[in-house]
Design a protein around this motif. Structure first.
Motif, PDB file in Angstrom:
ATOM      1  N   LYS A   1       1.041  -1.274  -0.015  1.00 28.85           N
ATOM      2  CA  LYS A   1      -0.057  -0.052  -0.060  1.00 28.85           C
ATOM      3  C   LYS A   1       0.900   1.434   0.090  1.00 28.85           C
ATOM      4  O   LYS A   1       0.331   2.279  -0.291  1.00 28.85           O
ATOM      5  N   THR A   2       2.200   1.234   0.035  1.00 28.41           N
ATOM      6  CA  THR A   2       2.931   2.349   0.431  1.00 28.41           C
ATOM      7  C   THR A   2       3.128   3.216  -0.974  1.00 28.41           C
ATOM      8  O   THR A   2       3.445   2.424  -1.897  1.00 28.41           O
ATOM      9  N   LYS A   3       2.925   4.401  -1.171  1.00 27.05           N
ATOM     10  CA  LYS A   3       3.118   5.106  -2.312  1.00 27.05           C
ATOM     11  C   LYS A   3       4.350   5.970  -2.337  1.00 27.05           C
ATOM     12  O   LYS A   3       4.583   6.267  -1.249  1.00 27.05           O
ATOM     13  N   LEU A   4       4.828   6.414  -3.442  1.00 28.58           N
ATOM     14  CA  LEU A   4       5.692   7.197  -3.468  1.00 28.58           C
ATOM     15  C   LEU A   4       5.223   8.416  -4.194  1.00 28.58           C
ATOM     16  O   LEU A   4       5.114   8.464  -5.459  1.00 28.58           O
ATOM     17  N   SER A   5       5.555   9.687  -3.473  1.00 31.02           N
ATOM     18  CA  SER A   5       5.135  10.918  -4.277  1.00 31.02           C
ATOM     19  C   SER A   5       6.118  11.347  -5.288  1.00 31.02           C
ATOM     20  O   SER A   5       7.439  11.258  -5.068  1.00 31.02           O
ATOM     21  N   GLY A   6       5.633  12.251  -6.203  1.00 37.09           N
ATOM     22  CA  GLY A   6       6.609  12.762  -6.996  1.00 37.09           C
ATOM     23  C   GLY A   6       7.699  13.606  -6.470  1.00 37.09           C
ATOM     24  O   GLY A   6       8.930  13.510  -6.481  1.00 37.09           O
ATOM     25  N   ASP A   7       7.490  14.222  -5.202  1.00 39.78           N
ATOM     26  CA  ASP A   7       8.538  14.948  -4.397  1.00 39.78           C
ATOM     27  C   ASP A   7       9.524  14.165  -4.031  1.00 39.78           C
ATOM     28  O   ASP A   7      10.709  14.349  -3.855  1.00 39.78           O
ATOM     29  N   ALA A   8       9.146  12.920  -3.209  1.00 45.54           N
ATOM     30  CA  ALA A   8       9.761  12.019  -2.611  1.00 45.54           C
ATOM     31  C   ALA A   8      10.654  11.288  -3.788  1.00 45.54           C
ATOM     32  O   ALA A   8      12.030  11.124  -3.497  1.00 45.54           O
ATOM     33  N   ALA A   9      10.185  11.050  -5.028  1.00 44.06           N
ATOM     34  CA  ALA A   9      11.263  10.576  -5.980  1.00 44.06           C
ATOM     35  C   ALA A   9      12.316  11.615  -6.386  1.00 44.06           C
ATOM     36  O   ALA A   9      13.177  11.168  -6.796  1.00 44.06           O
ATOM     37  N   LEU A  10      11.718  12.773  -6.503  1.00 41.25           N
ATOM     38  CA  LEU A  10      12.748  13.594  -6.925  1.00 41.25           C
ATOM     39  C   LEU A  10      13.796  14.038  -5.856  1.00 41.25           C
ATOM     40  O   LEU A  10      14.956  14.295  -6.357  1.00 41.25           O
ATOM     41  N   LEU A  11      13.251  14.010  -4.579  1.00 48.30           N
ATOM     42  CA  LEU A  11      14.628  14.100  -3.679  1.00 48.30           C
ATOM     43  C   LEU A  11      15.522  12.989  -3.618  1.00 48.30           C
ATOM     44  O   LEU A  11      16.442  13.008  -3.464  1.00 48.30           O
ATOM     45  N   MET A  12      14.914  11.639  -3.696  1.00 49.89           N
ATOM     46  CA  MET A  12      15.693  10.472  -3.771  1.00 49.89           C
ATOM     47  C   MET A  12      16.678  10.493  -4.797  1.00 49.89           C
ATOM     48  O   MET A  12      17.639  10.166  -4.713  1.00 49.89           O
ATOM     49  N   ALA A  13      15.970  10.934  -6.043  1.00 50.37           N
ATOM     50  CA  ALA A  13      16.866  11.118  -7.137  1.00 50.37           C
ATOM     51  C   ALA A  13      18.046  11.979  -7.134  1.00 50.37           C
ATOM     52  O   ALA A  13      18.984  11.693  -7.639  1.00 50.37           O
ATOM     53  N   GLU A  14      17.656  13.022  -6.331  1.00 48.24           N
ATOM     54  CA  GLU A  14      18.922  14.162  -6.312  1.00 48.24           C
ATOM     55  C   GLU A  14      19.867  13.571  -5.082  1.00 48.24           C
ATOM     56  O   GLU A  14      21.145  13.582  -5.149  1.00 48.24           O
TER      57      GLU A  14
END
Length: 100
Positions: free
Chosen positions: A21-34
């Motif tokens: 059920k855990t979702k990944l927000s766009g902001d979290a993906a952007l932060l992780m990519a950085e």
């Protein structure tokens, strides 16, 4: 930041979630990519310095292997696995969490 990097993180990171059920927000993906970008840049610089300290004019996998424990140790010191508390919000279905 390239869109492809964020898309790659968005596809790979959920494979490490314990709850479906855990979702990944766009902001979290952007932060992780950085964060991954910074980690890779640091690895490259440290590998280059390691090669220079051995009077080599080319960075080889052996130089990277020598500096990798330093990077991994540092990450675990800052973010030990037990410090992360991730839960799924029952209302939104989104993952929420804190670092202690």
């Amino acid at each position: 930041m390239k869109v492809m990097e964020q898309e790659t993180v968005s596809k790979l990171l959920p494979s490490f979630f314990k709850e479906d059920k855990t979702k990944l927000s766009g902001d979290a993906a952007l932060l992780m990519a950085e964060m991954l970008k910074v980690f890779v840049q640091e690895a490259a610089v440290r590998s280059q310095k390691q090669a220079e300290s051995e009077d080599c004019d080319q960075v080889d996998i052996e130089h990277f292997e020598k500096i990798l424990p330093q990077l991994v140790k540092r990450v675990h010191q800052k973010f030990p696995p037990e410090a992360s508390m991730l839960t799924v919000c029952p209302h939104s279905g989104r993952g929420t969490g804190t670092l202690n």
